[in-house]
Scaffold this motif. Structure first.
Motif, PDB file in Angstrom:
ATOM      1  N   SER A   3      19.507  28.703  97.271  1.00 54.28           N
ATOM      2  CA  SER A   3      20.461  29.089  96.246  1.00 54.28           C
ATOM      3  C   SER A   3      20.914  30.515  96.519  1.00 54.28           C
ATOM      4  CB  SER A   3      19.863  28.921  94.846  1.00 54.28           C
ATOM      5  OG  SER A   3      20.867  29.028  93.868  1.00 54.28           O
ATOM      6  N   TRP A   4      20.720  31.454  95.547  1.00 57.21           N
ATOM      7  CA  TRP A   4      21.193  32.820  95.784  1.00 57.21           C
ATOM      8  C   TRP A   4      20.367  33.536  96.840  1.00 57.21           C
ATOM      9  CZ3 TRP A   4      19.109  37.710  95.482  1.00 57.21           C
ATOM     10  CH2 TRP A   4      20.027  38.760  95.533  1.00 57.21           C
ATOM     11  N   SER A  41      13.002  35.562  96.136  1.00 54.49           N
ATOM     12  CA  SER A  41      12.862  34.116  95.897  1.00 54.49           C
ATOM     13  C   SER A  41      12.789  33.761  94.419  1.00 54.49           C
ATOM     14  CB  SER A  41      11.613  33.572  96.603  1.00 54.49           C
ATOM     15  OG  SER A  41      11.796  33.567  98.000  1.00 54.49           O
ATOM     16  N   SER A  42      12.417  34.728  93.580  1.00 52.42           N
ATOM     17  CA  SER A  42      12.334  34.463  92.141  1.00 52.42           C
ATOM     18  C   SER A  42      13.625  34.832  91.422  1.00 52.42           C
ATOM     19  CB  SER A  42      11.158  35.231  91.538  1.00 52.42           C
ATOM     20  OG  SER A  42      11.185  36.596  91.912  1.00 52.42           O
ATOM     21  N   HIS A  43      14.723  34.907  92.148  1.00 57.45           N
ATOM     22  CA  HIS A  43      16.033  35.192  91.542  1.00 57.45           C
ATOM     23  C   HIS A  43      16.609  33.916  90.940  1.00 57.45           C
ATOM     24  CE1 HIS A  43      20.217  36.464  91.105  1.00 57.45           C
ATOM     25  NE2 HIS A  43      19.859  37.708  91.398  1.00 57.45           N
ATOM     26  N   ARG A  69       7.210  28.822  88.530  1.00 54.30           N
ATOM     27  CA  ARG A  69       6.850  28.449  89.903  1.00 54.30           C
ATOM     28  C   ARG A  69       7.390  29.466  90.897  1.00 54.30           C
ATOM     29  NH1 ARG A  69       9.142  23.431  91.711  1.00 54.30           N
ATOM     30  NH2 ARG A  69       7.703  23.689  93.465  1.00 54.30           N
ATOM     31  N   ALA A  70       8.586  29.988  90.625  1.00 55.18           N
ATOM     32  CA  ALA A  70       9.175  30.977  91.526  1.00 55.18           C
ATOM     33  C   ALA A  70       8.343  32.263  91.548  1.00 55.18           C
ATOM     34  CB  ALA A  70      10.610  31.278  91.095  1.00 55.18           C
ATOM     35  N   ILE A  71       7.931  32.744  90.356  1.00 58.90           N
ATOM     36  CA  ILE A  71       7.103  33.944  90.289  1.00 58.90           C
ATOM     37  C   ILE A  71       5.763  33.694  90.980  1.00 58.90           C
ATOM     38  CG2 ILE A  71       5.888  35.524  88.755  1.00 58.90           C
ATOM     39  CD1 ILE A  71       8.895  35.968  88.804  1.00 58.90           C
ATOM     40  N   GLN A 110      12.975  41.533  83.069  1.00 57.01           N
ATOM     41  CA  GLN A 110      12.687  40.209  82.519  1.00 57.01           C
ATOM     42  C   GLN A 110      13.774  39.221  82.968  1.00 57.01           C
ATOM     43  OE1 GLN A 110      10.003  39.056  80.819  1.00 57.01           O
ATOM     44  NE2 GLN A 110       9.940  39.950  78.760  1.00 57.01           N
ATOM     45  N   PRO A 111      13.470  37.917  82.985  1.00 61.95           N
ATOM     46  CA  PRO A 111      14.507  36.927  83.292  1.00 61.95           C
ATOM     47  C   PRO A 111      15.487  36.780  82.136  1.00 61.95           C
ATOM     48  CG  PRO A 111      12.482  35.824  82.655  1.00 61.95           C
ATOM     49  CD  PRO A 111      12.154  37.293  82.743  1.00 61.95           C
ATOM     50  N   VAL A 112      16.450  35.885  82.293  1.00 57.44           N
ATOM     51  CA  VAL A 112      17.488  35.696  81.285  1.00 57.44           C
ATOM     52  C   VAL A 112      16.886  35.178  79.980  1.00 57.44           C
ATOM     53  CG1 VAL A 112      19.322  35.281  82.960  1.00 57.44           C
ATOM     54  CG2 VAL A 112      17.928  33.360  82.156  1.00 57.44           C
TER      55      VAL A 112
END
Length: 604
Positions: free
Chosen positions: A418-419, A452-454, A501-503, A531-533
């Motif tokens: 992805s990104w 990778s955790s984006h 899972r990404a973190i 923090q995430p969204v």
């Protein structure tokens, strides 16, 4: 009976035109709408042979009334529209907007020509305010804050780049075209709607006046009584508050520019001699690592934390067996949901960088960054690993890095996730191959960004053997087997699961790297950028992120014993919480001599 008119064209009867002048009255003193004679054939649009309205009078009346109702609904929607998605509730629209009452009163008082001009201007203004509200919704959903009409325009370029990197060129172009069409449609339709309603008000002056007085009186009464529906006040000042907030924001932005420039000019470490900087870390390989979107929610939210906490607990045990110790705490980030560069510059500069204006100011200055301090000593070679950088990065000079490896020169030959241009494990493997594993020379200070955790957290890579990483082509099959981000984002529960899972993957990659390639001189400082969204954290989440320092040499952690940080990689609920801009000065002080007289504190 013949008409005595100045023009052969009569006013239409659907409520869409101005009321007739005295010169258009019938001999009997009445217009057709008041029951006067019908116009003869060929003299108006509604005669027996005069067009569709004449042939289909019922359909014409239904269409006219429907258009008027839709215009009223559209205008009311714009007047009552909230600035956050959570506010889109039925009770929000069961309100009386004072701006609508004032607008109707103004239109009743104005003469015809001025009324037409006022209606057009009001429609355009209401359309622009609707666009602004929609922007606020988007910004609250992603960045947990409203849109700043002075400072945030540059972010649209970043958003377009994110779309291009995530959805491809065609997807990005389609999204941009869709946004432009939506904005134009809102402006045009809102203007037509207000003009339509202004005609109706003018044609039915007596009824409109009575209705306006009734609504105005009702608004005053419900305001005085504090009447609410589902917790929302019935009396609305939505547009007035929106405009007032924006005016205050513009004033604050202009004031902030001056105050921040003054704060940035003062630096307690500006004149510290190179030989006195970072003396407590001489000979160490120091790694500063940011983990994208690694926030407090990943550690404490029960819907996410179990897997992440398991990785931190397991990592603490594994590193301890390898001879490493760790201390951890919390830092409060200046941003949430995105804007990683604001957090990076805050951490490195010791200034609170909460917007683009501050970011441009500090990165174009000669202020000493934390990484720049290592370079100033001359005792380290300084390197950046920036897989998220895909083009020229002029701000990089601020960070004082001798060499920057970005997505174009890390040697990756695998697929994007992805990104994220490459998996974290590959970034760390490339760092080892290109710099950390090189024998001899000066110790190494490095800044590494793990991506990778984006967002959007699908598809995700997985851990493989370090000797399998190679040039990254091994990830082709892993990427193809991953989840589709569109499917993941249909379900909020899946979004949180994949984020966790990404973190987990990013933490395992970093811990495994230190376990395998770390040595007695390795010092690792790693933290989240924000923090995430809100789709993951929920509304009103804190802006705290975990931070940890890992070292093999006990003397390194002894230097920070007065910080009160907790043992291990996972900070507990009672661990200290610092603002992120406080870290630079405390770090430089703990690992070097105290600076001269302190300058003024950073402006927040």
């Amino acid at each position: 009976m013949p008409y005595l008119t100045r023009s052969p064209q009569l006013p239409e009867t659907d409520g869409a035109t101005e009321p007739p002048d005295r010169a258009t009255e019938t001999v009997a003193g009445r217009t057709p709408e008041e029951g006067g004679a019908e116009p003869p054939e060929g003299r108006g649009g509604d005669g027996a042979g005069g067009g569709r309205r004449g042939r289909y009078p019922v359909a014409a009346r239904v269409l006219a009334r429907t258009t008027t109702v839709l215009s009223a609904v559209l205008v009311l929607f714009a007047l009552l529209l909230p600035d956050q998605l959570s506010g889109l509730t039925p009770g929000r629209f069961a309100r009386i907007p004072v701006e609508g009452i004032a607008g109707a009163a103004l239109l009743l008082l104005l003469p015809p020509r001025a009324r037409r001009v006022a209606a057009v201007l009001a429609g355009v203004a209401l359309g622009l305010l609707t666009v602004l509200n929609l922007l606020d919704m988007g910004f609250y959903s992603v960045l947990a804050r409203p849109f700043d009409p002075v400072l945030d325009w540059g972010l649209f370029g970043d958003a377009e780049s994110f779309l291009r990197d995530s959805a491809g060129e065609a997807g990005a172009i389609g999204a941009v075209v869709g946004v432009v069409v939506l904005v134009l449609a809102l402006l045009v339709l809102m203007t037509l709607a207000v003009v339509r309603l202004s005609h109706v008000i003018a044609r039915h002056g007596a009824a409109a006046t009575g209705t306006t007085l009734l609504l105005g009186t009702s608004w005053v009464v419900v305001t005085a009584l504090g009447v609410q529906v589902a917790g929302v006040p019935v009396a609305s000042r939505n547009v007035a508050e929106l405009v007032g907030n924006r005016v205050q924001q513009v004033r604050a932005d202009l004031k902030d520019e001056r105050e921040f420039a003054e704060a940035a000019a003062g630096d307690a470490f500006r004149d510290t001699p190179p030989g006195r900087l970072l003396t407590g870390l001489r000979g160490k390989d120091v790694i500063f690592t940011f983990i994208e979107s690694y926030g407090r929610s990943a550690v404490e939210d029960p819907r996410i934390a179990p897997e992440v906490d398991g990785a931190l607990a397991d990592g603490t045990r594994r590193l301890r067996r390898a001879g490493f110790s760790a201390r951890s705490a919390w830092l409060t980030s200046p941003t949430a949901g995105g804007g990683s560069w604001l957090a990076h510059s805050t951490f490195m500069s010791g200034l609170w960088i909460s917007n683009q204006q501050r970011y441009r100011t500090v990165t174009s200055s000669d202020r000493l960054s934390l990484t720049g301090a290592f370079r100033r000593t001359g005792a380290w070679r300084t390197v950046g690993i920036m897989p998220g950088v895909t083009r020229s990065w002029p701000e990089g000079t601020f960070y004082g890095l001798d060499h920057v490896y970005d997505s174009r020169n890390l040697g990756y030959r695998g697929p994007k996730f992805s990104w994220s241009t490459m998996p974290d494990q590959y970034s760390l493997s490339a760092f080892e191959r290109l710099q950390h594993g090189r024998p001899g020379g000066k110790p190494l200070m490095s800044e590494i960004i793990l991506t990778s955790s984006h967002n959007p957290w699908a598809p995700l890579p997985k851990m493989i053997g370090w000797n399998e990483v190679g040039d990254g082509s091994v990830y082709d099959a892993i990427e193809k087997a991953g989840k589709n981000p569109t499917e993941v984002w249909r379900d909020p529960a899946q979004v949180r699961t994949e984020y966790g899972r990404a973190i987990h993957y990013s933490l395992r990659s970093l811990i495994s790297y230190v376990e395998k390639y770390g040595n007695k001189n390795t010092v690792l400082v790693f933290l989240g950028d924000h923090q995430p969204v809100p789709a993951v954290t929920g509304e009103n989440a804190s802006r705290d992120v975990p931070v940890a320092i890992v070292a093999h040499d006990p003397a390194v952690l002894e230097r920070i014993s007065g910080w009160g940080w907790q043992t291990g990689l996972k900070p507990g609920p009672k661990a200290p919480v610092w603002h992120m801009d406080a870290f630079r000065n405390r770090f430089l002080t703990s690992y070097g001599p105290h600076p001269g007289p302190a300058a003024s504190a950073p402006t927040r």
